[in-house]
Design a protein around this motif. Structure first.
Motif, PDB file in Angstrom:
ATOM      1  N   ALA A  23       0.867  -1.359  -0.052  1.00 22.62           N
ATOM      2  CA  ALA A  23      -0.035   0.026  -0.025  1.00 22.62           C
ATOM      3  C   ALA A  23       0.761   1.339  -0.058  1.00 22.62           C
ATOM      4  CB  ALA A  23      -0.979   0.006   1.124  1.00 22.62           C
ATOM      5  N   ARG A  24       1.833   1.206   0.656  1.00 25.25           N
ATOM      6  CA  ARG A  24       2.879   2.267   1.097  1.00 25.25           C
ATOM      7  C   ARG A  24       3.441   2.681  -0.510  1.00 25.25           C
ATOM      8  NH1 ARG A  24       5.922   2.127   6.586  1.00 25.25           N
ATOM      9  NH2 ARG A  24       4.484   3.376   8.032  1.00 25.25           N
ATOM     10  N   ARG A  25       3.875   1.509  -1.050  1.00 24.19           N
ATOM     11  CA  ARG A  25       4.565   1.506  -2.350  1.00 24.19           C
ATOM     12  C   ARG A  25       3.779   2.131  -3.480  1.00 24.19           C
ATOM     13  NH1 ARG A  25       6.897  -3.411  -1.004  1.00 24.19           N
ATOM     14  NH2 ARG A  25       5.351  -4.509  -2.614  1.00 24.19           N
ATOM     15  N   LEU A  26       2.449   2.089  -3.215  1.00 21.46           N
ATOM     16  CA  LEU A  26       1.507   2.721  -4.193  1.00 21.46           C
ATOM     17  C   LEU A  26       1.020   4.014  -3.862  1.00 21.46           C
ATOM     18  CD1 LEU A  26      -0.790  -0.534  -4.765  1.00 21.46           C
ATOM     19  CD2 LEU A  26       0.806   0.574  -6.453  1.00 21.46           C
ATOM     20  N   GLY A  27       1.573   4.371  -2.685  1.00 20.50           N
ATOM     21  CA  GLY A  27       1.250   5.958  -2.321  1.00 20.50           C
ATOM     22  C   GLY A  27       0.002   5.980  -1.427  1.00 20.50           C
ATOM     23  N   LEU A  28      -0.265   4.938  -0.907  1.00 20.43           N
ATOM     24  CA  LEU A  28      -1.533   4.802  -0.219  1.00 20.43           C
ATOM     25  C   LEU A  28      -1.126   4.986   1.380  1.00 20.43           C
ATOM     26  CD1 LEU A  28      -3.528   1.936  -1.977  1.00 20.43           C
ATOM     27  CD2 LEU A  28      -4.067   4.546  -2.179  1.00 20.43           C
ATOM     28  N   HIS A  29      -1.981   5.426   2.346  1.00 20.42           N
ATOM     29  CA  HIS A  29      -2.194   5.336   3.814  1.00 20.42           C
ATOM     30  C   HIS A  29      -2.637   4.193   4.180  1.00 20.42           C
ATOM     31  CE1 HIS A  29      -1.568   6.338   7.809  1.00 20.42           C
ATOM     32  NE2 HIS A  29      -2.747   6.877   8.139  1.00 20.42           N
ATOM     33  N   PRO A  30      -1.842   3.067   4.984  1.00 14.27           N
ATOM     34  CA  PRO A  30      -2.684   1.913   5.326  1.00 14.27           C
ATOM     35  C   PRO A  30      -3.116   2.121   6.723  1.00 14.27           C
ATOM     36  CG  PRO A  30      -0.328   1.666   5.580  1.00 14.27           C
ATOM     37  CD  PRO A  30      -0.497   2.726   4.994  1.00 14.27           C
ATOM     38  N   ILE A  31      -4.567   1.830   7.005  1.00 13.25           N
ATOM     39  CA  ILE A  31      -5.184   1.944   8.157  1.00 13.25           C
ATOM     40  C   ILE A  31      -5.753   0.308   8.450  1.00 13.25           C
ATOM     41  CG2 ILE A  31      -7.064   2.891   9.398  1.00 13.25           C
ATOM     42  CD1 ILE A  31      -7.025   5.269   7.644  1.00 13.25           C
ATOM     43  N   VAL A  32      -5.361  -0.085   9.495  1.00 12.80           N
ATOM     44  CA  VAL A  32      -5.714  -1.472  10.194  1.00 12.80           C
ATOM     45  C   VAL A  32      -6.903  -1.229  11.145  1.00 12.80           C
ATOM     46  CG1 VAL A  32      -5.078  -3.630  11.201  1.00 12.80           C
ATOM     47  CG2 VAL A  32      -3.468  -2.457   9.633  1.00 12.80           C
ATOM     48  N   LEU A  33      -8.040  -1.795  10.855  1.00 12.15           N
ATOM     49  CA  LEU A  33      -9.094  -2.035  11.750  1.00 12.15           C
ATOM     50  C   LEU A  33      -9.095  -3.508  12.425  1.00 12.15           C
ATOM     51  CD1 LEU A  33     -12.101  -0.431   9.681  1.00 12.15           C
ATOM     52  CD2 LEU A  33     -10.458   0.668  11.220  1.00 12.15           C
ATOM     53  N   SER A  34      -8.912  -3.499  13.740  1.00 11.75           N
ATOM     54  CA  SER A  34      -8.854  -4.730  14.283  1.00 11.75           C
ATOM     55  C   SER A  34      -9.424  -4.852  15.587  1.00 11.75           C
ATOM     56  CB  SER A  34      -7.313  -5.149  14.605  1.00 11.75           C
ATOM     57  OG  SER A  34      -7.152  -6.154  15.267  1.00 11.75           O
ATOM     58  N   ALA A  35     -10.035  -5.895  15.988  1.00 10.61           N
ATOM     59  CA  ALA A  35     -10.771  -6.258  17.199  1.00 10.61           C
ATOM     60  C   ALA A  35      -9.502  -6.158  18.311  1.00 10.61           C
ATOM     61  CB  ALA A  35     -11.427  -7.421  17.222  1.00 10.61           C
ATOM     62  N   ASP A  36      -8.134  -6.358  17.954  1.00  8.51           N
ATOM     63  CA  ASP A  36      -7.049  -6.299  19.008  1.00  8.51           C
ATOM     64  C   ASP A  36      -5.940  -5.627  18.112  1.00  8.51           C
ATOM     65  OD1 ASP A  36      -5.318  -6.771  20.908  1.00  8.51           O
ATOM     66  OD2 ASP A  36      -5.236  -8.906  20.831  1.00  8.51           O
ATOM     67  N   PRO A  37      -5.765  -4.434  18.122  1.00 12.26           N
ATOM     68  CA  PRO A  37      -4.730  -3.725  17.735  1.00 12.26           C
ATOM     69  C   PRO A  37      -3.296  -4.224  18.327  1.00 12.26           C
ATOM     70  CG  PRO A  37      -6.529  -2.121  18.163  1.00 12.26           C
ATOM     71  CD  PRO A  37      -6.728  -3.268  18.889  1.00 12.26           C
ATOM     72  N   ALA A  38      -3.301  -4.580  19.224  1.00 10.18           N
ATOM     73  CA  ALA A  38      -2.130  -5.032  19.703  1.00 10.18           C
ATOM     74  C   ALA A  38      -1.613  -6.438  19.081  1.00 10.18           C
ATOM     75  CB  ALA A  38      -2.159  -5.600  21.372  1.00 10.18           C
ATOM     76  N   HIS A  39      -2.460  -7.120  18.347  1.00  9.98           N
ATOM     77  CA  HIS A  39      -2.132  -8.153  17.529  1.00  9.98           C
ATOM     78  C   HIS A  39      -1.400  -7.682  16.528  1.00  9.98           C
ATOM     79  CE1 HIS A  39      -2.315 -12.064  15.781  1.00  9.98           C
ATOM     80  NE2 HIS A  39      -2.936 -11.737  14.803  1.00  9.98           N
ATOM     81  N   HIS A  40      -1.202  -6.329  16.074  1.00  8.19           N
ATOM     82  CA  HIS A  40      -0.573  -5.871  14.823  1.00  8.19           C
ATOM     83  C   HIS A  40       0.449  -4.930  15.280  1.00  8.19           C
ATOM     84  CE1 HIS A  40      -3.591  -7.661  12.234  1.00  8.19           C
ATOM     85  NE2 HIS A  40      -4.560  -7.154  13.192  1.00  8.19           N
ATOM     86  N   LYS A  41       1.168  -5.069  16.710  1.00 12.43           N
ATOM     87  CA  LYS A  41       2.156  -4.370  17.193  1.00 12.43           C
ATOM     88  C   LYS A  41       3.411  -4.105  16.122  1.00 12.43           C
ATOM     89  CE  LYS A  41       4.256  -8.334  19.645  1.00 12.43           C
ATOM     90  NZ  LYS A  41       4.807  -8.780  20.850  1.00 12.43           N
ATOM     91  N   ASP A  42       3.637  -5.134  15.179  1.00 16.38           N
ATOM     92  CA  ASP A  42       4.691  -4.886  14.278  1.00 16.38           C
ATOM     93  C   ASP A  42       4.302  -3.773  13.545  1.00 16.38           C
ATOM     94  OD1 ASP A  42       2.475  -6.512  13.220  1.00 16.38           O
ATOM     95  OD2 ASP A  42       3.790  -7.501  11.913  1.00 16.38           O
ATOM     96  N   LEU A  43       3.176  -3.632  13.005  1.00 20.88           N
ATOM     97  CA  LEU A  43       2.748  -2.592  12.193  1.00 20.88           C
ATOM     98  C   LEU A  43       2.900  -1.288  12.767  1.00 20.88           C
ATOM     99  CD1 LEU A  43      -0.334  -4.244  10.214  1.00 20.88           C
ATOM    100  CD2 LEU A  43       2.009  -4.384   9.848  1.00 20.88           C
TER     101      LEU A  43
END
Length: 425
Positions: A23-43
């Motif tokens: 997404a970033r390479r395409l010039g987009l701002h990625p937004i993750v919607l998650s029930a547990d954002p801590a699961h995506h701590k690497d992001l």
């Protein structure tokens, strides 16, 4: 001018970050919607936006996307996770964005409904029965004939899947599935299927175009834990054509054809037999193997489709890429794991991924979560790629301290391997 954003629902631990990077390479701002954002701590560590929202609640998701729309130009909505992909389709329809047909996705994700539709279209596949209790399971297995595959009607990643070669194994696994240890995504329904023996392949499809066909090898039965994946598969022209034909027939039967599809097939005595159709991209490292072997970045091309741009599936490479998966030999605590830097330095190695950190408890269940990492390599020739992989995995070592003998006696899931010395070999 508002910033263009790509909304990602949840995401798997390996493929999710690849979607963010693309997404970033395409010039987009990625937004993750998650029930547990801590699961995506690497992001989050990379400075990405992760928002807590109940991803099983369509109204909550619509409300959050509407709120985001006041700040961003939402260019598209997608996911790398099968369990929320039908919801992605519903959101896309609500906001008039390109996306998959949610009804087709829901039917496909229900393995029994999928089997019925494929059977109606005359697609070759194993004999099957649906069961809801232990008696149904036993009667179904008796009618089909042992050995049989027993698995949840809804699920992915080989979760709860086991080859049962005797009625004792059948009863043990049925007790596991129905006894409260398996986490069901819906009401408990079990598929009992004929065991289709033969080499395992998958076909990657975008739209109605076959991108390529991979060969997949599993570890020891009765489980289906990945051991190695090779791209492209070594096939005759006739085998390739027949796999492609039956895969495309699956799309028609299931009313798919928008975006990515992954069709798993066994080559049996009667030819190609469809094991499963997944209405999504294959996970990592499958997508990376396609890029190394063929020069096609499936994630980037998928995102282009999601945001309404023109995609490009033209091949720019012709190599053989393969991945070897790292699988622990026992349950216990991971004391240490190393050698990844040395393995990554082997010429021809494209990536070394370790999924666990020291002091992590390991309880194997015979599914994708058993994997503790993988190594990817590529070269112009299959034998050379295999040799590179072997040199690399031989450098990776680990130590696991077994749990107490009391813990070893409990049936914790569909996996009980004999203990061995640690190592990747």
């Amino acid at each position: 001018m508002r910033r263009r954003a790509l909304v990602l629902l949840e995401g798997t631990r390996n493929t999710g970050p690849l979607f963010v990077q693309a997404a970033r390479r395409l010039g987009l701002h990625p937004i993750v919607l998650s029930a547990d954002p801590a699961h995506h701590k690497d992001l989050a560590a990379e400075g990405n936006e992760a928002i807590r929202v109940d991803t099983t609640n369509l109204d909550a998701l619509i409300g959050e996307c509407a709120r985001l729309h006041t700040t961003y130009d939402i260019a598209g909505i997608t996911s790398s996770q099968e369990s929320v992909y039908a919801t992605v389709g519903k959101l896309c329809r609500h906001f008039d964005l390109p996306g998959p047909n949610p009804t087709s996705i829901e039917r496909c994700c229900d393995k029994f409904a999928q089997r019925q539709l494929l059977a109606h279209a005359g697609i070759p596949m194993p004999a099957y029965h649906l069961a809801t209790d232990a008696t149904d399971v036993e009667n179904s297995a008796a009618e089909i004939g042992l050995p049989v595959i027993v698995k949840p009607a809804v699920g992915s990643g080989s979760e709860g899947v086991r080859l049962c070669r005797s009625f004792d194994e059948l009863a043990e696994h049925t007790t596991y599935l129905l006894g409260g240890k398996h986490v069901w995504r819906s009401s408990p329904r079990i598929l009992v299927e004929e065991f289709a023996e033969g080499p395992h392949y998958w076909a990657d499809i975008m739209g109605d175009e076959i991108v390529g066909i991979a060969a997949l090898a599993f570890g020891s039965a009765p489980h289906f834990v990945y051991r190695e994946c090779t791209y492209p598969a070594v096939l005759t022209d006739d085998e390739r054509d027949r796999i492609a034909d039956v895969s495309l027939r699956c799309l028609k039967a299931l009313e798919l054809g928008w975006g990515p599809t992954n069709v798993e097939i066994r080559w049996t005595k009667r030819g190609p037999v469809v094991i499963e159709v997944n209405p999504r991209l294959a996970g990592s490292p499958g997508v990376e193997l396609v890029q190394l072997a063929l020069g096609v970045d499936l994630i980037t091309e998928h995102i282009k489709l999601v945001i309404g741009d023109e995609w490009n599936l033209r091949r720019s490479r012709s190599e053989t890429a393969a991945a070897r998966f790292l699988v622990p030999e026992r349950d216990g605590t991971l004391d240490w794991i190393d050698g990844d830097s040395q393995a990554a330095a082997v010429p021809g190695v494209a990536k070394v991924k370790l999924s666990l950190e020291p002091n992590t408890a390991i309880v194997r269940k015979g599914d994708w979560e058993d994997l503790i990492g993988h190594v990817i390599a590529s070269s112009p020739h299959l034998a050379e790629t295999e040799a590179i992989l072997q040199r690399a995995v031989d450098l990776i070592k680990w130590s696991i301290t077994p749990f107490s003998i009391l813990g070893e006696k409990e049936y914790l899931g569909p996996s009980r391997f004999p203990a061995k010395e640690g190592g990747a070999g």
